[in-house]
Write a protein that holds these residues in place. Structure first.
Motif, PDB file in Angstrom:
ATOM      1  N   PHE A 101     114.244 -36.293  -0.629  1.00  0.00           N
ATOM      2  CA  PHE A 101     112.887 -35.804  -0.869  1.00  0.00           C
ATOM      3  C   PHE A 101     112.469 -34.815   0.218  1.00  0.00           C
ATOM      4  O   PHE A 101     111.924 -33.740  -0.082  1.00  0.00           O
ATOM      5  N   ARG A 102     112.719 -35.167   1.458  1.00  0.00           N
ATOM      6  CA  ARG A 102     112.324 -34.278   2.559  1.00  0.00           C
ATOM      7  C   ARG A 102     113.070 -32.956   2.504  1.00  0.00           C
ATOM      8  O   ARG A 102     112.505 -31.887   2.774  1.00  0.00           O
ATOM      9  N   ASP A 103     114.330 -32.995   2.139  1.00  0.00           N
ATOM     10  CA  ASP A 103     115.128 -31.772   2.047  1.00  0.00           C
ATOM     11  C   ASP A 103     114.614 -30.882   0.921  1.00  0.00           C
ATOM     12  O   ASP A 103     114.490 -29.657   1.071  1.00  0.00           O
ATOM     13  N   ILE A 104     114.306 -31.494  -0.226  1.00  0.00           N
ATOM     14  CA  ILE A 104     113.788 -30.730  -1.362  1.00  0.00           C
ATOM     15  C   ILE A 104     112.456 -30.078  -1.004  1.00  0.00           C
ATOM     16  O   ILE A 104     112.216 -28.901  -1.310  1.00  0.00           O
ATOM     17  N   ALA A 105     111.583 -30.822  -0.330  1.00  0.00           N
ATOM     18  CA  ALA A 105     110.303 -30.257   0.092  1.00  0.00           C
ATOM     19  C   ALA A 105     110.505 -29.090   1.056  1.00  0.00           C
ATOM     20  O   ALA A 105     109.821 -28.061   0.968  1.00  0.00           O
ATOM     21  N   ALA A 106     111.459 -29.247   1.989  1.00  0.00           N
ATOM     22  CA  ALA A 106     111.711 -28.191   2.970  1.00  0.00           C
ATOM     23  C   ALA A 106     112.325 -26.948   2.332  1.00  0.00           C
ATOM     24  O   ALA A 106     112.153 -25.836   2.844  1.00  0.00           O
ATOM     25  N   ARG A 107     113.034 -27.124   1.235  1.00  0.00           N
ATOM     26  CA  ARG A 107     113.710 -26.004   0.556  1.00  0.00           C
ATOM     27  C   ARG A 107     112.928 -25.520  -0.661  1.00  0.00           C
ATOM     28  O   ARG A 107     113.489 -24.930  -1.584  1.00  0.00           O
ATOM     29  N   ALA A 108     111.637 -25.767  -0.673  1.00  0.00           N
ATOM     30  CA  ALA A 108     110.826 -25.445  -1.848  1.00  0.00           C
ATOM     31  C   ALA A 108     110.924 -23.980  -2.239  1.00  0.00           C
ATOM     32  O   ALA A 108     111.023 -23.643  -3.430  1.00  0.00           O
ATOM     33  N   ASP A 109     110.884 -23.082  -1.271  1.00  0.00           N
ATOM     34  CA  ASP A 109     110.980 -21.656  -1.593  1.00  0.00           C
ATOM     35  C   ASP A 109     112.307 -21.339  -2.270  1.00  0.00           C
ATOM     36  O   ASP A 109     112.360 -20.626  -3.284  1.00  0.00           O
ATOM     37  N   GLU A 110     113.379 -21.862  -1.694  1.00  0.00           N
ATOM     38  CA  GLU A 110     114.714 -21.635  -2.263  1.00  0.00           C
ATOM     39  C   GLU A 110     114.809 -22.184  -3.685  1.00  0.00           C
ATOM     40  O   GLU A 110     115.434 -21.562  -4.570  1.00  0.00           O
ATOM     41  N   LEU A 111     114.197 -23.354  -3.938  1.00  0.00           N
ATOM     42  CA  LEU A 111     114.273 -24.009  -5.239  1.00  0.00           C
ATOM     43  C   LEU A 111     113.196 -23.517  -6.202  1.00  0.00           C
ATOM     44  O   LEU A 111     113.153 -23.973  -7.357  1.00  0.00           O
ATOM     45  N   ASP A 112     112.333 -22.627  -5.731  1.00  0.00           N
ATOM     46  CA  ASP A 112     111.258 -22.046  -6.538  1.00  0.00           C
ATOM     47  C   ASP A 112     110.327 -23.120  -7.094  1.00  0.00           C
ATOM     48  O   ASP A 112     110.006 -23.145  -8.286  1.00  0.00           O
ATOM     49  N   ILE A 113     109.895 -24.010  -6.217  1.00  0.00           N
ATOM     50  CA  ILE A 113     108.937 -25.052  -6.580  1.00  0.00           C
ATOM     51  C   ILE A 113     107.797 -25.061  -5.560  1.00  0.00           C
ATOM     52  O   ILE A 113     107.924 -24.505  -4.472  1.00  0.00           O
ATOM     53  N   ASP A 114     106.720 -25.702  -5.933  1.00  0.00           N
ATOM     54  CA  ASP A 114     105.542 -25.801  -5.070  1.00  0.00           C
ATOM     55  C   ASP A 114     105.594 -27.131  -4.315  1.00  0.00           C
ATOM     56  O   ASP A 114     105.474 -28.193  -4.930  1.00  0.00           O
ATOM     57  N   PRO A 115     105.769 -27.117  -2.995  1.00  0.00           N
ATOM     58  CA  PRO A 115     105.892 -28.376  -2.258  1.00  0.00           C
ATOM     59  C   PRO A 115     104.618 -29.204  -2.242  1.00  0.00           C
ATOM     60  O   PRO A 115     104.662 -30.402  -1.935  1.00  0.00           O
ATOM     61  N   THR A 116     103.486 -28.602  -2.592  1.00  0.00           N
ATOM     62  CA  THR A 116     102.239 -29.367  -2.665  1.00  0.00           C
ATOM     63  C   THR A 116     102.093 -30.068  -4.010  1.00  0.00           C
ATOM     64  O   THR A 116     101.182 -30.873  -4.194  1.00  0.00           O
ATOM     65  N   ARG A 117     102.968 -29.717  -4.955  1.00  0.00           N
ATOM     66  CA  ARG A 117     102.967 -30.369  -6.270  1.00  0.00           C
ATOM     67  C   ARG A 117     104.356 -30.946  -6.521  1.00  0.00           C
ATOM     68  O   ARG A 117     105.072 -30.552  -7.434  1.00  0.00           O
ATOM     69  N   LEU A 118     104.710 -31.893  -5.663  1.00  0.00           N
ATOM     70  CA  LEU A 118     106.034 -32.504  -5.712  1.00  0.00           C
ATOM     71  C   LEU A 118     105.871 -34.011  -5.911  1.00  0.00           C
ATOM     72  O   LEU A 118     105.398 -34.714  -5.015  1.00  0.00           O
ATOM     73  N   ALA A 119     106.223 -34.491  -7.085  1.00  0.00           N
ATOM     74  CA  ALA A 119     106.080 -35.903  -7.428  1.00  0.00           C
ATOM     75  C   ALA A 119     107.408 -36.629  -7.264  1.00  0.00           C
ATOM     76  O   ALA A 119     108.473 -36.005  -7.151  1.00  0.00           O
ATOM     77  N   VAL A 120     107.332 -37.949  -7.248  1.00  0.00           N
ATOM     78  CA  VAL A 120     108.529 -38.782  -7.286  1.00  0.00           C
ATOM     79  C   VAL A 120     108.425 -39.694  -8.506  1.00  0.00           C
ATOM     80  O   VAL A 120     107.327 -40.041  -8.946  1.00  0.00           O
ATOM     81  N   GLY A 121     109.572 -40.088  -9.028  1.00  0.00           N
ATOM     82  CA  GLY A 121     109.548 -40.976 -10.179  1.00  0.00           C
ATOM     83  C   GLY A 121     110.918 -41.518 -10.491  1.00  0.00           C
ATOM     84  O   GLY A 121     111.944 -41.000 -10.029  1.00  0.00           O
TER      85      GLY A 121
END
Length: 348
Positions: free
Chosen positions: A173-193
């Motif tokens: 989770f922390r890695d995905i949040a840190a790589r948000a730009d690379e993954l083209d996602i918004d780290p402020t809208r990152l859910a878990v499930g």
């Protein structure tokens, strides 16, 4: 196409066709209604259980680990949900506790740049399950929630007992949040499930990362395993006959929790953790699931801690329903409910 793939497709078509029979005929084939705790088991699910019993695999656990892993991957393909649209998928690596974890990204074709995303952890009692076992579920969630889904292939027991899976889930989770730009996602809208064990990991990640710069904005919890200390009434009420059995639970926990590890440690039993300030959640349970009561107790505990939490019981469903949402209408409705709640959460 291999002979094995063809056989799976034929078996899937037969199973889906059987479950689409008229309700009156399905009732005759499934048998008399099953009523427990004022609830009536879904007739399609009852038929599915009968078919599984004929196959000799009506309950989870009890066989060798290798056999159980092969079974869940094969069975998940029979009635898995999916997406009507084509999704872009990519297999990547994300950080893990000790070594990198495999992960898979699902991206709807028309999704906006810097979209909201779900980090998904599959179920399987921390022992079985894989990216492939929940591939259809992730596709369905990505389409119905109109978000990016990133599924994480965390380490499994008994080769890697607790807390290895937790360490992977948090690091990923922390890695995905840190790589948000690379993954083209918004780290402020990152859910878990996730479902079952994956719901457990989602809850634990939400607790551990709540103070991070980017912590989960939402928890999508399908019938989560929450408490390895105490069995509740639903465990006794549905101990046999509904796919996940008491013996299944003992088999999974025996592989997952090593000797000397505290079953009440919040890393494995998040109901004993500090819940204040964690992400809003929806907890979706099945009425005929041994884990029903602990999932609903967790929802109540979240609410008591001031966390905006919705609890939704689908009274006719059994454990594991997301994996057969492609053939069971009630399971599909429950999966859709979760996806719509996620979609709403990611719009904020």
């Amino acid at each position: 196409m291999t002979t094995q793939t063809l056989a799976v497709r034929i078996e899937s078509a037969l199973a889906r066709g059987t479950l689409k029979l008229p309700a009156a005929l399905l009732r005759i084939l499934a048998g008399r209604p099953v009523i427990r705790d004022g609830q009536t088991l879904d007739v399609q699910t009852q038929m599915l259980l009968r078919l599984q019993k004929l196959r000799g695999d009506a309950a989870l656990g009890g066989r060798t680990v290798a056999r159980e892993r092969a079974l869940i991957d094969a069975q998940s393909r029979l009635l898995e949900p999916g997406a009507a649209q084509t999704l872009a998928t990519d297999d990547i690596q994300v950080a893990g506790g000790d070594t990198p974890c495999a992960a898979r990204i699902y991206r709807p074709a028309q999704i906006e740049p810097k979209a909201g995303a779900l980090v998904f952890y599959h179920g399987g009692g921390f022992v079985i399950g894989s990216l492939d076992s929940h591939d259809g579920v992730c596709r369905a969630l990505a389409e119905r929630a109109n978000c990016v889904v990133i599924a994480v292939d965390y380490r499994l027991a008994p080769e890697h007992p607790a807390p290895a899976g937790v360490d992977d889930a948090v690091a990923a989770f922390r890695d995905i949040a840190a790589r948000a730009d690379e993954l083209d996602i918004d780290p402020t809208r990152l859910a878990v499930g996730g479902d079952s064990a994956g719901g457990n990991l989602s809850a634990v990640v939400s607790q551990i990362t709540r103070g991070d710069t980017h912590s989960p904005c939402f928890q999508l919890l399908f019938y989560p395993a929450i408490d390895f200390v105490r069995d509740r009434a639903s465990v006794r009420m549905f101990a046999e006959g509904f796919l996940l059995e008491k013996s299944s639970m003992d088999w999974f926990s025996g592989h997952y929790i090593p000797d000397g590890f505290d079953n009440g440690d919040p890393r494995v039993s998040p109901i004993y953790g500090d819940l204040e300030g964690v992400a809003p959640a929806i907890v979706i349970t099945g009425g005929f699931d041994p884990l029903r009561d602990e999932g609903e107790d967790y929802a109540k505990a979240l609410q008591a801690a001031g966390v905006n939490t919705t609890v939704s019981r689908h009274p006719s469903m059994i454990h594991g329903f997301v994996n057969f949402a492609g053939g069971v209408a009630g399971a599909d409705a429950a999966l859709t409910e979760g996806a719509h709640a996620l979609r709403t959460a990611l719009q904020h």
